[in-house]
Design a protein around this motif. Structure first.
Motif, PDB file in Angstrom:
ATOM      1  N   ARG A   1       0.854  -1.186   0.000  1.00  0.00           N
ATOM      2  CA  ARG A   1       0.000   0.000   0.000  1.00  0.00           C
ATOM      3  C   ARG A   1       0.889   1.235   0.000  1.00  0.00           C
ATOM      4  O   ARG A   1       1.773   1.374   0.837  1.00  0.00           O
ATOM      5  CB  ARG A   1      -0.901   0.018   1.228  1.00  0.00           C
ATOM      6  N   LEU A   2       0.641   2.107  -0.946  1.00  0.00           N
ATOM      7  CA  LEU A   2       1.373   3.363  -1.035  1.00  0.00           C
ATOM      8  C   LEU A   2       0.367   4.506  -1.074  1.00  0.00           C
ATOM      9  O   LEU A   2      -0.704   4.373  -1.646  1.00  0.00           O
ATOM     10  CB  LEU A   2       2.223   3.411  -2.309  1.00  0.00           C
ATOM     11  N   SER A   3       0.768   5.610  -0.493  1.00  0.00           N
ATOM     12  CA  SER A   3      -0.108   6.777  -0.568  1.00  0.00           C
ATOM     13  C   SER A   3       0.746   8.019  -0.752  1.00  0.00           C
ATOM     14  O   SER A   3       1.965   7.983  -0.605  1.00  0.00           O
ATOM     15  CB  SER A   3      -0.951   6.895   0.703  1.00  0.00           C
ATOM     16  N   GLY A   4       0.086   9.096  -1.094  1.00  0.00           N
ATOM     17  CA  GLY A   4       0.753  10.381  -1.205  1.00  0.00           C
ATOM     18  C   GLY A   4       1.881  10.404  -2.203  1.00  0.00           C
ATOM     19  O   GLY A   4       1.772   9.858  -3.312  1.00  0.00           O
ATOM     20  N   PRO A   5       3.019  10.997  -1.794  1.00  0.00           N
ATOM     21  CA  PRO A   5       4.147  11.178  -2.713  1.00  0.00           C
ATOM     22  C   PRO A   5       4.702   9.863  -3.277  1.00  0.00           C
ATOM     23  O   PRO A   5       5.102   9.822  -4.438  1.00  0.00           O
ATOM     24  CB  PRO A   5       5.204  11.883  -1.866  1.00  0.00           C
ATOM     25  N   LEU A   6       4.705   8.794  -2.461  1.00  0.00           N
ATOM     26  CA  LEU A   6       5.221   7.522  -2.981  1.00  0.00           C
ATOM     27  C   LEU A   6       4.317   6.977  -4.079  1.00  0.00           C
ATOM     28  O   LEU A   6       4.793   6.507  -5.121  1.00  0.00           O
ATOM     29  CB  LEU A   6       5.364   6.490  -1.857  1.00  0.00           C
ATOM     30  N   SER A   7       3.030   7.049  -3.859  1.00  0.00           N
ATOM     31  CA  SER A   7       2.086   6.592  -4.873  1.00  0.00           C
ATOM     32  C   SER A   7       2.215   7.423  -6.151  1.00  0.00           C
ATOM     33  O   SER A   7       2.213   6.871  -7.262  1.00  0.00           O
ATOM     34  CB  SER A   7       0.659   6.679  -4.327  1.00  0.00           C
ATOM     35  N   ASP A   8       2.337   8.723  -5.995  1.00  0.00           N
ATOM     36  CA  ASP A   8       2.502   9.610  -7.154  1.00  0.00           C
ATOM     37  C   ASP A   8       3.789   9.290  -7.909  1.00  0.00           C
ATOM     38  O   ASP A   8       3.815   9.270  -9.141  1.00  0.00           O
ATOM     39  CB  ASP A   8       2.527  11.077  -6.712  1.00  0.00           C
ATOM     40  N   PHE A   9       4.860   9.018  -7.169  1.00  0.00           N
ATOM     41  CA  PHE A   9       6.147   8.711  -7.789  1.00  0.00           C
ATOM     42  C   PHE A   9       6.051   7.431  -8.610  1.00  0.00           C
ATOM     43  O   PHE A   9       6.528   7.365  -9.752  1.00  0.00           O
ATOM     44  CB  PHE A   9       7.233   8.591  -6.716  1.00  0.00           C
ATOM     45  N   VAL A  10       5.428   6.402  -8.036  1.00  0.00           N
ATOM     46  CA  VAL A  10       5.269   5.140  -8.762  1.00  0.00           C
ATOM     47  C   VAL A  10       4.410   5.364 -10.004  1.00  0.00           C
ATOM     48  O   VAL A  10       4.740   4.888 -11.088  1.00  0.00           O
ATOM     49  CB  VAL A  10       4.674   4.042  -7.854  1.00  0.00           C
TER      50      VAL A  10
END
Length: 84
Positions: free
Chosen positions: A10-19
């Motif tokens: 599960r990723l959220s925020g900046p990590l999710s955007d980066f991926v």
């Protein structure tokens, strides 16, 4: 047969955007799985490279020692020394 592991991350925020940026029409990867596999391969290579350089440094140091500092050991003595 190679073992396969399924993982949920599960990723959220900046990590999710980066991926999402790296996994898109303009990104470097076609899907998240491909991206994660590449990250793991690169990390594995880094760990192996660091282990190689540690061993190389240890051997360089050992071979730089004067010949008079060497002493003969049996295989059993080396194994016993390395167990401690």
């Amino acid at each position: 047969m190679p073992r396969t592991t399924t993982m949920t991350v599960r990723l959220s925020g900046p990590l999710s955007d980066f991926v999402a940026t790296n996994v898109s029409g303009d990104g470097s990867y076609e899907n998240v799985s491909e991206y994660i596999r590449d990250l793991i391969r690169r990390d594995k290579e880094r760990v192996e490279r660091e282990a190689f350089y540690r061993l190389k440094a240890e051997l360089t140091h050992a071979f730089a020692a004067p010949e008079s500092s060497y002493k003969p050991l049996t295989a059993a003595e080396v194994i016993a020394r390395n167990r401690t």
